[in-house]
Design an enzyme around this catalytic site. Structure first.
Site, mmCIF file in Angstrom:
data_model
loop_
_atom_site.group_PDB
_atom_site.id
_atom_site.type_symbol
_atom_site.label_atom_id
_atom_site.label_comp_id
_atom_site.label_asym_id
_atom_site.label_seq_id
_atom_site.Cartn_x
_atom_site.Cartn_y
_atom_site.Cartn_z
ATOM 1 N N ILE A 83 30.586 30.645 62.870
ATOM 2 C CA ILE A 83 30.297 32.079 62.982
ATOM 3 C C ILE A 83 30.947 32.936 61.900
ATOM 4 C CG2 ILE A 83 30.035 31.960 65.490
ATOM 5 C CD1 ILE A 83 32.820 33.555 65.539
ATOM 6 N N TYR A 150 25.525 32.316 55.929
ATOM 7 C CA TYR A 150 25.448 32.421 57.396
ATOM 8 C C TYR A 150 24.161 33.114 57.823
ATOM 9 C CZ TYR A 150 26.599 34.477 62.009
ATOM 10 O OH TYR A 150 26.575 34.888 63.323
HETATM 11 N N1 NAD Z 1 30.153 37.770 68.135
HETATM 12 C C1 NAD Z 1 29.233 38.444 67.439
HETATM 13 O O1 NAD Z 1 29.429 39.611 67.101
HETATM 14 C C2 NAD Z 1 27.928 37.777 67.073
HETATM 15 C C3 NAD Z 1 26.979 38.536 66.375
HETATM 16 C C4 NAD Z 1 25.782 37.940 66.007
HETATM 17 C C5 NAD Z 1 25.517 36.618 66.367
HETATM 18 N N2 NAD Z 1 26.458 35.901 67.038
HETATM 19 C C6 NAD Z 1 26.150 34.509 67.380
HETATM 20 O O2 NAD Z 1 26.413 34.296 68.748
HETATM 21 C C7 NAD Z 1 26.819 32.945 68.958
HETATM 22 C C8 NAD Z 1 28.128 32.913 69.733
HETATM 23 O O3 NAD Z 1 29.134 33.556 68.959
HETATM 24 P P1 NAD Z 1 30.568 33.908 69.533
HETATM 25 O O4 NAD Z 1 30.950 35.209 68.970
HETATM 26 O O5 NAD Z 1 30.592 33.672 71.004
HETATM 27 O O6 NAD Z 1 31.458 32.822 68.757
HETATM 28 P P2 NAD Z 1 32.441 31.649 69.297
HETATM 29 O O7 NAD Z 1 33.053 31.035 68.097
HETATM 30 O O8 NAD Z 1 33.344 32.175 70.345
HETATM 31 O O9 NAD Z 1 31.406 30.650 69.958
HETATM 32 C C9 NAD Z 1 30.808 29.598 69.261
HETATM 33 C C10 NAD Z 1 31.014 28.341 70.072
HETATM 34 O O10 NAD Z 1 30.331 27.272 69.414
HETATM 35 C C11 NAD Z 1 31.199 26.155 69.396
HETATM 36 N N3 NAD Z 1 30.857 25.362 68.221
HETATM 37 C C12 NAD Z 1 31.059 25.674 66.920
HETATM 38 N N4 NAD Z 1 30.653 24.684 66.127
HETATM 39 C C13 NAD Z 1 30.186 23.704 66.948
HETATM 40 C C14 NAD Z 1 29.637 22.426 66.735
HETATM 41 N N5 NAD Z 1 29.500 21.922 65.491
HETATM 42 N N6 NAD Z 1 29.258 21.687 67.806
HETATM 43 C C15 NAD Z 1 29.402 22.171 69.058
HETATM 44 N N7 NAD Z 1 29.925 23.377 69.330
HETATM 45 C C16 NAD Z 1 30.307 24.134 68.278
HETATM 46 C C17 NAD Z 1 32.605 26.709 69.321
HETATM 47 O O11 NAD Z 1 33.595 25.805 69.783
HETATM 48 C C18 NAD Z 1 32.481 27.939 70.207
HETATM 49 O O12 NAD Z 1 32.772 27.622 71.548
HETATM 50 C C19 NAD Z 1 26.914 32.329 67.551
HETATM 51 O O13 NAD Z 1 25.706 31.629 67.310
HETATM 52 C C20 NAD Z 1 27.019 33.518 66.643
HETATM 53 O O14 NAD Z 1 26.521 33.237 65.350
HETATM 54 C C21 NAD Z 1 27.660 36.456 67.398
#
Ligand code: NAD
Length: 317
Positions: A83, A150
């Site tokens: 992320i 990304y």
């Molecule tokens: N937080 C934001 O503002 C935001 C904005 C736009 C999009 N997103 C998207 O939302 C989703 C969740 O984001 P978040 O903020 O909860 O982040 P986060 O890092 O808390 O969650 C991502 C999860 O994916 C897991 N992960 C990462 N790589 C992995 C892999 N190779 N195999 C298995 N698991 C894996 C991590 O351990 C984590 O639990 C992501 O796809 C992110 O791109 C988030």
């Protein structure tokens, strides 16, 4: 419903898991715990109905395809991702291995399992690239010209979803999320500044604002975002849908709100602007209202209070 959540140990994913379990759904989580944690799933694991299974697996591992095929989810919520935009710039191959190849494993698993739908966490803050002031808040019809590896991976997975729908009748909704903040959030995510400010305000340390602090983002609260995911399980087929507030909040306003809620009256410290930082960002969410019946309901003061309370309890415990 039988649901599978990738990235279910993360910030947004674990909040989604709690909501799905509360509604009585059966939930499988796939996560490698690279940034997520089992602590985020404490409530889910205590679920008395045993409707929850955790699978520690990297989505880059081809074994994911068989796992999904075996678990036969009706809906796959795909949130696992690398992320950090800056990591994607410094190591785009690593980023693409997780965000593109890993996503393809998810889609292949969903197809082979005969899943009805994939709901994907896309990124409204990066897929549209630089949005001209007159085009803000950005609509889904805006050209997608991401400026980071990304953002490119999020766009590409959207393209795969479209093709899988045509080729394999696998339904999808891609939710283009704004800057999501809330309890359990990570300081490296797209709304990381909220977590950083919360930690520093609680420790009574000065917060740093880069540049003039006029740069804006669209901060949307995690519970509101999770509500959109749940709605998308049954609505918004074949669409990319923005999930944001349409409100631009400057870093100066964010700091003022959080400091007021935390009852801190020290001013923030200024530092030199960071090169390449987007000046303004906000998303038009009228499609979400029309297609999902979704509107955000948590304002920044209420959301900030929830974040501060979460970090306060975590530091105390
Ligand atoms: N937080 C934001 O503002 C935001 C904005 C736009 C999009 N997103 C998207 O939302 C989703 C969740 O984001 P978040 O903020 O909860 O982040 P986060 O890092 O808390 O969650 C991502 C999860 O994916 C897991 N992960 C990462 N790589 C992995 C892999 N190779 N195999 C298995 N698991 C894996 C991590 O351990 C984590 O639990 C992501 O796809 C992110 O791109 C988030």
């Amino acid at each position: 419903m039988r649901a599978l959540v990738t990235g279910g140990a993360g910030f947004i994913g674990s909040t989604l898991v709690d909501r799905l379990l509360a509604e009585g759904h059966e939930v499988d989580v796939v996560d490698d715990l690279s940034s997520g944690s089992m602590a985020n799933l404490a409530d889910a694991r205590a679920n008395p109905d045993h409707r929850f299974n955790f699978h520690r697996l990297d989505i880059r591992d081809g074994a994911l395809v068989e796992l999904i095929e075996r678990r036969k989810p009706e809906v796959v919520f795909h949130l696992a991702a690398q992320i950090d935009v800056r990591v994607s710039v410094s190591d785009p191959v690593h980023d693409a291995m997780i965000n593109v190849i890993g996503s393809l494993h998810v889609l292949e698993g969903a197809r082979r399992a005969g899943a009805r739908k994939v709901v994907f966490a896309s990124s409204g803050g990066t897929i549209y690239g630089a949005v001209a002031d007159e085009d803000l808040p950005a609509k889904e019809s805006h050209p997608q010209q991401p400026l980071s590896p990304y953002g490119i991976t999020k766009k590409v997975v959207g393209d795969y979803l479209f093709a899988y729908r045509e080729l394999h009748q696998l339904e999808f909704t891609a939710l283009a999320l704004a800057n999501v903040y809330g309890p359990r959030q990570d300081p490296h995510g797209e709304a990381g500044v909220v977590a950083i400010f919360a930690g520093r305000l609680l420790r009574d340390e000065p917060c740093t604002i880069f540049g003039d602090g006029a740069q804006t983002r669209d901060y949307v609260f995690v519970d509101d975002v999770v509500d959109a995911f749940v709605r998308a399980a049954h609505k918004g087929d074949g669409l990319i849908i923005n999930i944001g507030t349409g409100i631009e909040t400057s870093v100066n306003e964010l700091y003022a709100t959080m400091a007021r809620v935390a009852q801190v009256d020290r001013p923030a410290v200024s530092a030199e602007a960071r090169p390449g930082e987007l000046a303004r960002s906000s998303l038009d969410a009228s499609r979400a209202e029309m297609q999902l019946g979704w509107t955000p309901w948590t304002d920044l003061a209420a959301g900030s209070a929830a974040v501060l309370e979460f970090f306060r309890q975590r530091d105390a415990g």
